[in-house]
Motif scaffolding. Structure first.
Motif, short mmCIF file in Angstrom:
data_model
loop_
_atom_site.label_atom_id
_atom_site.label_comp_id
_atom_site.label_asym_id
_atom_site.label_seq_id
_atom_site.Cartn_x
_atom_site.Cartn_y
_atom_site.Cartn_z
N ASP A 127 5.24 1.36 -3.04
CA ASP A 127 6.52 1.20 -3.71
C ASP A 127 7.23 -0.07 -3.25
N GLY A 128 7.72 -0.86 -4.20
CA GLY A 128 8.58 -1.98 -3.89
C GLY A 128 7.94 -3.10 -3.10
N ASN A 129 6.61 -3.23 -3.17
CA ASN A 129 5.93 -4.28 -2.41
C ASN A 129 4.80 -4.82 -3.28
N ALA A 130 5.11 -5.83 -4.08
CA ALA A 130 4.13 -6.37 -5.02
C ALA A 130 2.91 -6.96 -4.32
N GLU A 131 3.12 -7.57 -3.15
CA GLU A 131 2.01 -8.18 -2.43
C GLU A 131 1.04 -7.11 -1.90
N ALA A 132 1.58 -6.03 -1.34
CA ALA A 132 0.73 -4.95 -0.86
C ALA A 132 0.01 -4.29 -2.02
N ASP A 133 0.69 -4.17 -3.15
CA ASP A 133 0.08 -3.59 -4.34
C ASP A 133 -1.10 -4.46 -4.82
N ARG A 134 -0.88 -5.75 -4.84
CA ARG A 134 -1.95 -6.68 -5.23
C ARG A 134 -3.13 -6.59 -4.27
N LEU A 135 -2.82 -6.52 -2.97
CA LEU A 135 -3.87 -6.45 -1.96
C LEU A 135 -4.71 -5.19 -2.11
N ALA A 136 -4.06 -4.06 -2.43
CA ALA A 136 -4.79 -2.80 -2.60
C ALA A 136 -5.80 -2.92 -3.73
N GLU A 137 -5.38 -3.46 -4.88
CA GLU A 137 -6.30 -3.62 -6.00
C GLU A 137 -7.41 -4.62 -5.67
N THR A 138 -7.03 -5.71 -5.01
CA THR A 138 -8.03 -6.71 -4.63
C THR A 138 -9.09 -6.12 -3.70
N THR A 139 -8.65 -5.26 -2.78
CA THR A 139 -9.59 -4.61 -1.86
C THR A 139 -10.57 -3.72 -2.61
N LEU A 140 -10.07 -2.92 -3.54
CA LEU A 140 -10.96 -2.06 -4.33
C LEU A 140 -11.91 -2.89 -5.17
N HIS A 141 -11.42 -3.98 -5.74
CA HIS A 141 -12.26 -4.85 -6.56
C HIS A 141 -13.39 -5.45 -5.71
N ALA A 142 -13.05 -5.91 -4.50
CA ALA A 142 -14.06 -6.51 -3.63
C ALA A 142 -15.11 -5.49 -3.20
N ILE A 143 -14.67 -4.28 -2.88
CA ILE A 143 -15.61 -3.23 -2.49
C ILE A 143 -16.56 -2.92 -3.63
#
Length: 415
Positions: A127-143
Motif C-alpha cells: 500500500d502507498g509505495n509504488a517503488e515497492a510495488d514495482r519491485l514485487a512485480e519485477t521480482t516475480l517476472h525475473a523468477i
C-alpha cells in the motif's frame, strides 16, 4: 510448448494450462487443484511443498517450514535470508524453488514445456509505495524467466476473477469483483457480458481497480494477538515498573512470514533474560517452549483453523495441551469481530474508493462477485455488501476463480 495462468497466492496456488486453445486447471497435489503456498526444508536439503510440507512439520520432522511465501514480495524481508539447517537461504530462492515445483507439475499435466505465462498479481502488493510495488512485480517476472518462461505478462487478480464469472453470463452487466485472499483484498469494476467476452481488447471494459494489503493472514495475526499471545505473556508486565514485556516476539510469532526469525540463537538468550525480569515468568516460559521447540507454525495453524471454524460454526474451543496440560482459549464470532472488525471496515472502505474511481454509484452495480477464502468471514462479506446493498450477490469458486480466469486470459493472449 504451452501457456499457463498462475495464481500464486499467499495461502494457496493454482495453475491453469492452455493446450489446443483450451484452458484446464491442473491438479497440483493429488486430486486437489490448490497447492498451499508452503515449503518444508528437510534436514537433508530436499524440500516438500503444499500439504506435504505442512504434514512433515505437523508430524514432528525436524526441518524448516515456510508459509505465506508471497507476503515477502515488496517488503524488507525479500532482502533477508533465513536459517535452514546450518545454511542461510535467500527468500528469493525459497520462492523460486516453490514455483519451480509448481511449473514442473504443470508441465507433467500438460505433457509439454510451459513457455508462456500470465501471472496473477494484486492491485497493490504494498500500500502507498509504488517503488515497492514495482519491485514485487519485477521480482516475480525475473523468477518466471529464470524458470524458463519465455513470455511473461501480468493480470490483476480481480480482473482474472471477472473473466471466470463472465463465462456464466447470458446478458451484459456492471459487476464489482471482490477478491479477498490470504494477503490482499482487491476490487475491480468491470463491464461484462457474452458479446464483450468476444472482444480482443478489454481495457475499456475495466472502469476501476483498487485494493488494500489486508487478507486472511492479517486476520490470523490480529486474532492471535488478541486471544492466544496473552497466554504467552503478550502485554504482561516486567517485574519492576509498569512497562510491558517487549512485544516484538509476539508480533513475529503471530505473523506467518516472520515466525522463523524467532529461531535464531540470540532470541533464546534474550528470552532467558526476559524470564528473569518478567512479573509473570510462567507466561514467558510458555513462549520459550514454543520458540525453543520451533512450534510457532503450530500456533499459527491452530489460529487459522480456529478462524475458519468460527466462520463455519460460530464458536470453537482451541486446546493447547501440547504446550501445557489444560491450556486453552475460546473464540466465538463476537471475539473474532472484536479483534478483526477494524480490518473488515478497511476492506469495505475500498469498495467506496473503487466506486468513486469508476465514476459510478452503488446503485449502478448489477452484481458483486465474491471470491477468495476470506469472503467466508461473515463480517468481511457484510462490510463489502453494505457498500452495494442493491447488487445481486454471486459467490465464485473461493480458491479457483482467479486461477481459472488467468487460464482464460492465457488462452486469449497466447492460445
Amino acid at each position: 510448448m504451452a501457456a499457463a495462468g498462475l495464481d500464486f497466492g499467499t495461502s494457496n496456488t493454482t495453475l491453469g494450462v492452455v493446450s489446443g486453445g483450451r484452458a484446464d486447471m491442473v491438479r497440483l497435489e493429488g486430486d486437489e487443484e490448490t497447492l498451499p503456498s508452503a515449503t518444508f526444508y528437510h534436514q537433508d536439503g530436499s524440500i516438500s511443498v503444499g500439504r506435504a510440507a505442512i504434514a512433515a512439520y505437523v508430524g514432528g520432522e525436524h526441518g524448516r517450514l515456510m508459509r505465506a511465501l508471497k507476503s515477502v514480495l515488496g517488503s524488507a524481508l525479500m532482502e533477508e535470508t533465513t536459517l535452514v539447517g546450518r545454511s542461510r537461504v535467500k527468500f528469493r530462492d525459497v520462492l523460486k524453488r516453490y514455483l519451480a515445483e509448481v511449473k514442473k507439475r504443470g508441465e507433467a499435466a500438460a505433457g509439454a514445456p510451459l513457455t508462456h505465462l500470465v501471472h496473477g498479481r494484486p492491485v497493490h502488493f504494498v500500500d502507498g509505495n509504488a517503488e515497492a510495488d514495482r519491485l514485487a512485480e519485477t521480482t516475480l517476472h525475473a523468477i518466471a524467466r529464470d524458470l524458463g518462461f519465455r513470455e511473461v505478462s501480468f493480470q490483476y487478480e480481480p480482473i482474472a476473477a471477472s473473466l471466470d464469472y463472465e463465462q456464466q453470463l447470458s446478458r451484459e452487466e456492471l459487476a464489482l469483483i471482490a477478491d479477498i485472499g490470504g494477503g490482499t483484498s482487491d476490487f475491480s469494476i468491470v463491464r461484462l457480458g457474452p458479446e464483450r467476452a468476444k472482444k480482443a481488447e478489454r481495457a475499456s471494459d475495466v472502469l476501476a481497480n483498487d485494493g488494500v494489503r489486508i487478507g486472511g493472514t492479517d486476520f490470523d495475526r490480529h486474532l492471535s494477538l488478541g486471544r492466544v499471545m496473552p497466554l504467552l505473556g503478550f502485554r504482561s508486565k516486567l517485574a519492576r515498573g509498569e512497562i510491558d514485556v517487549p512485544s516484538v516476539y509476539y508480533h513475529d510469532l503471530a505473523t506467518w512470514s516472520a515466525i522463523n526469525r524467532l529461531y535464531e540463537s540470540r532470541v533464546h538468550r534474550e528470552l532467558v533474560d526476559l524470564e528473569k525480569r518478567a512479573a509473570a515468568p510462567r507466561l514467558i516460559q510458555r513462549l520459550m517452549r514454543v520458540v525453543d521447540d520451533e512450534r510457532g507454525h503450530t500456533l499459527a495453524i491452530e489460529v487459522e483453523a480456529a478462524k475458519i471454524a468460527v466462520a463455519e460454526q460460530g464458536a470453537v474451543a482451541v486446546p493447547f495441551d501440547w504446550l501445557e496440560r489444560g491450556l486453552s482459549t475460546h473464540i466465538d464470532h463476537a471475539e473474532l469481530v472484536r479483534h478483526t472488525g477494524e480490518l473488515a471496515g478497511r476492506i469495505g472502505a475500498r469498495v467506496d474508493a473503487c466506486l468513486a474511481a469508476a465514476g459510478v454509484a452503488a446503485s449502478d452495480i448489477d452484481a458483486v462477485f465474491l471470491t477468495g477464502g476470506s469472503t467466508r468471514l461473515e463480517h468481511v462479506r457484510a462490510a463489502i455488501l453494505a457498500a452495494v446493498p442493491e447488487a445481486r450477490v454471486v459467490t465464485g469458486n473461493v480458491f479457483g476463480s482467479v486461477g481459472t480466469g488467468l487460464a482464460v486470459e492465457a488462452a486469449r493472449r497466447y492460445g
